[in-house]
Design a protein around this motif. Sequence first.
Motif, PDB file in Angstrom:
ATOM      1  N   LYS A 134       6.185  -1.780  15.041  1.00 12.08           N
ATOM      2  CA  LYS A 134       7.728  -1.779  14.562  1.00 12.08           C
ATOM      3  C   LYS A 134       7.677  -1.416  12.990  1.00 12.08           C
ATOM      4  CE  LYS A 134       8.897  -5.684  17.486  1.00 12.08           C
ATOM      5  NZ  LYS A 134       9.833  -7.065  17.542  1.00 12.08           N
ATOM      6  N   TYR A 135       8.633  -0.382  12.700  1.00 13.25           N
ATOM      7  CA  TYR A 135       8.699  -0.146  11.416  1.00 13.25           C
ATOM      8  C   TYR A 135       9.929  -0.582  10.930  1.00 13.25           C
ATOM      9  CZ  TYR A 135       5.043   3.361  12.900  1.00 13.25           C
ATOM     10  OH  TYR A 135       3.765   3.679  13.444  1.00 13.25           O
ATOM     11  N   TYR A 136       9.689  -1.111   9.880  1.00 16.79           N
ATOM     12  CA  TYR A 136      11.017  -1.860   9.147  1.00 16.79           C
ATOM     13  C   TYR A 136      11.496  -0.984   8.031  1.00 16.79           C
ATOM     14  CZ  TYR A 136       9.929  -5.854  11.922  1.00 16.79           C
ATOM     15  OH  TYR A 136       9.794  -6.721  12.911  1.00 16.79           O
ATOM     16  N   THR A 137      12.486  -0.177   7.946  1.00 14.87           N
ATOM     17  CA  THR A 137      12.829   0.875   6.972  1.00 14.87           C
ATOM     18  C   THR A 137      13.662   0.207   5.949  1.00 14.87           C
ATOM     19  OG1 THR A 137      14.675   1.634   8.177  1.00 14.87           O
ATOM     20  CG2 THR A 137      12.631   2.705   8.524  1.00 14.87           C
ATOM     21  N   LYS A 138      13.822   0.802   4.707  1.00 12.68           N
ATOM     22  CA  LYS A 138      14.459   0.645   3.471  1.00 12.68           C
ATOM     23  C   LYS A 138      15.716   1.174   3.620  1.00 12.68           C
ATOM     24  CE  LYS A 138      10.842  -0.632   0.204  1.00 12.68           C
ATOM     25  NZ  LYS A 138      10.134  -0.116  -0.857  1.00 12.68           N
ATOM     26  N   GLY A 139      16.855   0.448   3.260  1.00 11.89           N
ATOM     27  CA  GLY A 139      18.126   1.301   3.522  1.00 11.89           C
ATOM     28  C   GLY A 139      18.350   1.732   4.771  1.00 11.89           C
ATOM     29  N   ASP A 140      18.938   3.087   4.786  1.00  5.99           N
ATOM     30  CA  ASP A 140      19.176   3.718   6.018  1.00  5.99           C
ATOM     31  C   ASP A 140      18.240   4.899   6.486  1.00  5.99           C
ATOM     32  OD1 ASP A 140      19.976   5.450   4.164  1.00  5.99           O
ATOM     33  OD2 ASP A 140      22.014   5.854   4.628  1.00  5.99           O
ATOM     34  N   ILE A 183       5.241  -2.498   8.362  1.00  2.00           N
ATOM     35  CA  ILE A 183       4.829  -2.162   9.951  1.00  2.00           C
ATOM     36  C   ILE A 183       4.266  -3.160  10.407  1.00  2.00           C
ATOM     37  CG2 ILE A 183       3.983  -0.374  11.075  1.00  2.00           C
ATOM     38  CD1 ILE A 183       3.754   1.465   8.452  1.00  2.00           C
ATOM     39  N   SER A 184       4.529  -3.492  11.446  1.00  3.89           N
ATOM     40  CA  SER A 184       4.083  -4.755  12.212  1.00  3.89           C
ATOM     41  C   SER A 184       3.558  -4.055  13.558  1.00  3.89           C
ATOM     42  CB  SER A 184       5.184  -5.758  12.614  1.00  3.89           C
ATOM     43  OG  SER A 184       5.525  -6.182  11.553  1.00  3.89           O
ATOM     44  N   TYR A 185       2.148  -4.480  13.719  1.00  2.65           N
ATOM     45  CA  TYR A 185       1.672  -4.147  15.152  1.00  2.65           C
ATOM     46  C   TYR A 185       1.328  -5.374  15.846  1.00  2.65           C
ATOM     47  CZ  TYR A 185       0.920   0.051  12.314  1.00  2.65           C
ATOM     48  OH  TYR A 185       1.170   1.353  11.637  1.00  2.65           O
ATOM     49  N   GLU A 186       1.329  -5.166  17.241  1.00  4.13           N
ATOM     50  CA  GLU A 186       0.751  -6.281  18.100  1.00  4.13           C
ATOM     51  C   GLU A 186       0.193  -5.644  19.257  1.00  4.13           C
ATOM     52  OE1 GLU A 186       1.913 -10.094  20.722  1.00  4.13           O
ATOM     53  OE2 GLU A 186       2.725  -9.839  18.748  1.00  4.13           O
ATOM     54  N   GLY A 219       0.672  -1.240  -0.051  1.00  8.76           N
ATOM     55  CA  GLY A 219       0.027  -0.002  -0.018  1.00  8.76           C
ATOM     56  C   GLY A 219       0.752   1.206   0.044  1.00  8.76           C
ATOM     57  N   ASP A 220       0.148   2.328  -0.362  1.00 13.16           N
ATOM     58  CA  ASP A 220       1.123   3.585  -0.481  1.00 13.16           C
ATOM     59  C   ASP A 220       1.216   4.245   0.897  1.00 13.16           C
ATOM     60  OD1 ASP A 220      -1.691   4.133   0.001  1.00 13.16           O
ATOM     61  OD2 ASP A 220      -1.967   5.712  -1.558  1.00 13.16           O
ATOM     62  N   ALA A 221       0.885   3.464   2.023  1.00 16.16           N
ATOM     63  CA  ALA A 221       1.581   4.306   3.257  1.00 16.16           C
ATOM     64  C   ALA A 221       2.830   3.801   3.660  1.00 16.16           C
ATOM     65  CB  ALA A 221       0.325   3.770   4.344  1.00 16.16           C
ATOM     66  N   LEU A 222       3.082   2.522   2.876  1.00 19.45           N
ATOM     67  CA  LEU A 222       4.622   2.362   3.200  1.00 19.45           C
ATOM     68  C   LEU A 222       5.659   2.991   2.194  1.00 19.45           C
ATOM     69  CD1 LEU A 222       4.235  -1.608   2.865  1.00 19.45           C
ATOM     70  CD2 LEU A 222       4.530  -0.160   4.919  1.00 19.45           C
ATOM     71  N   ALA A 223       4.915   3.812   0.980  1.00 20.18           N
ATOM     72  CA  ALA A 223       5.814   4.642   0.327  1.00 20.18           C
ATOM     73  C   ALA A 223       7.047   3.915  -0.322  1.00 20.18           C
ATOM     74  CB  ALA A 223       6.100   6.156   0.830  1.00 20.18           C
ATOM     75  N   HIS A 224       8.048   4.516  -0.441  1.00 22.05           N
ATOM     76  CA  HIS A 224       9.211   4.013  -0.896  1.00 22.05           C
ATOM     77  C   HIS A 224      10.434   3.903   0.169  1.00 22.05           C
ATOM     78  CE1 HIS A 224       7.968   4.023  -4.904  1.00 22.05           C
ATOM     79  NE2 HIS A 224       7.553   5.556  -4.842  1.00 22.05           N
ATOM     80  N   THR A 225       9.998   4.091   1.569  1.00 21.92           N
ATOM     81  CA  THR A 225      10.630   4.215   2.479  1.00 21.92           C
ATOM     82  C   THR A 225      10.877   2.855   3.582  1.00 21.92           C
ATOM     83  OG1 THR A 225       9.430   5.400   3.753  1.00 21.92           O
ATOM     84  CG2 THR A 225      10.845   6.546   2.490  1.00 21.92           C
ATOM     85  N   LEU A 226       9.423   2.271   3.556  1.00 24.75           N
ATOM     86  CA  LEU A 226       9.231   1.352   4.405  1.00 24.75           C
ATOM     87  C   LEU A 226       8.966   0.012   3.990  1.00 24.75           C
ATOM     88  CD1 LEU A 226       6.830   3.181   6.741  1.00 24.75           C
ATOM     89  CD2 LEU A 226       9.168   2.709   7.532  1.00 24.75           C
TER      90      LEU A 226
END
Length: 158
Positions: free
Chosen positions: A120-126, A99-102, A89-96
């Motif tokens: 928990k936000y898992y980012t792409k690259g740095d 995203i995990s939620y519990e 989805g577009d909420a992840l954009a090109h940066t994530l």
Amino acid sequence: MGVFTYEEEVTSTVPAHRLFKAIALESDIIIPKVAPHAIKSSEIIEGDGGPGSIKKITFAEGSQFKYVKHKIEKLDKESFTYGYTIIDGDALAHTLEKISYETKFVPIPDGGCICKGISKYYTKGDFEIKEEDIKVGKEKARGMFKAIEAYLLANPDA
């Protein structure tokens, strides 16, 4: 890839089993009803609604996002624990990456509950997540939570 973790606790007067049912089991019905300005629809597109199922959330007209898809990772009716991961989805954009939620709904003696959440936000690259972006997202989530809570308080049979 970096992982940014955020924890939050919210106390509610609604019993744990009712909040769990509304948020984890009946969100496809309740969320578009209590927040039509934010969510147009929520539907299971793969699976039976249990772990491994994929849901598609379509945002309302005017939202900054069109949709997200999330995978249900955990659904434990006995411990009132619900976990899912946004996988598309577009909420992840090109940066994530994802995203995990519990969320765990813990009963408390007065009949309400404490909702313990971990994101928990898992980012792409740095890429690094800005604190203000997280705050905006948390405020929207808190608003949705409060809308569901108000709905349940106003509709004791729901």
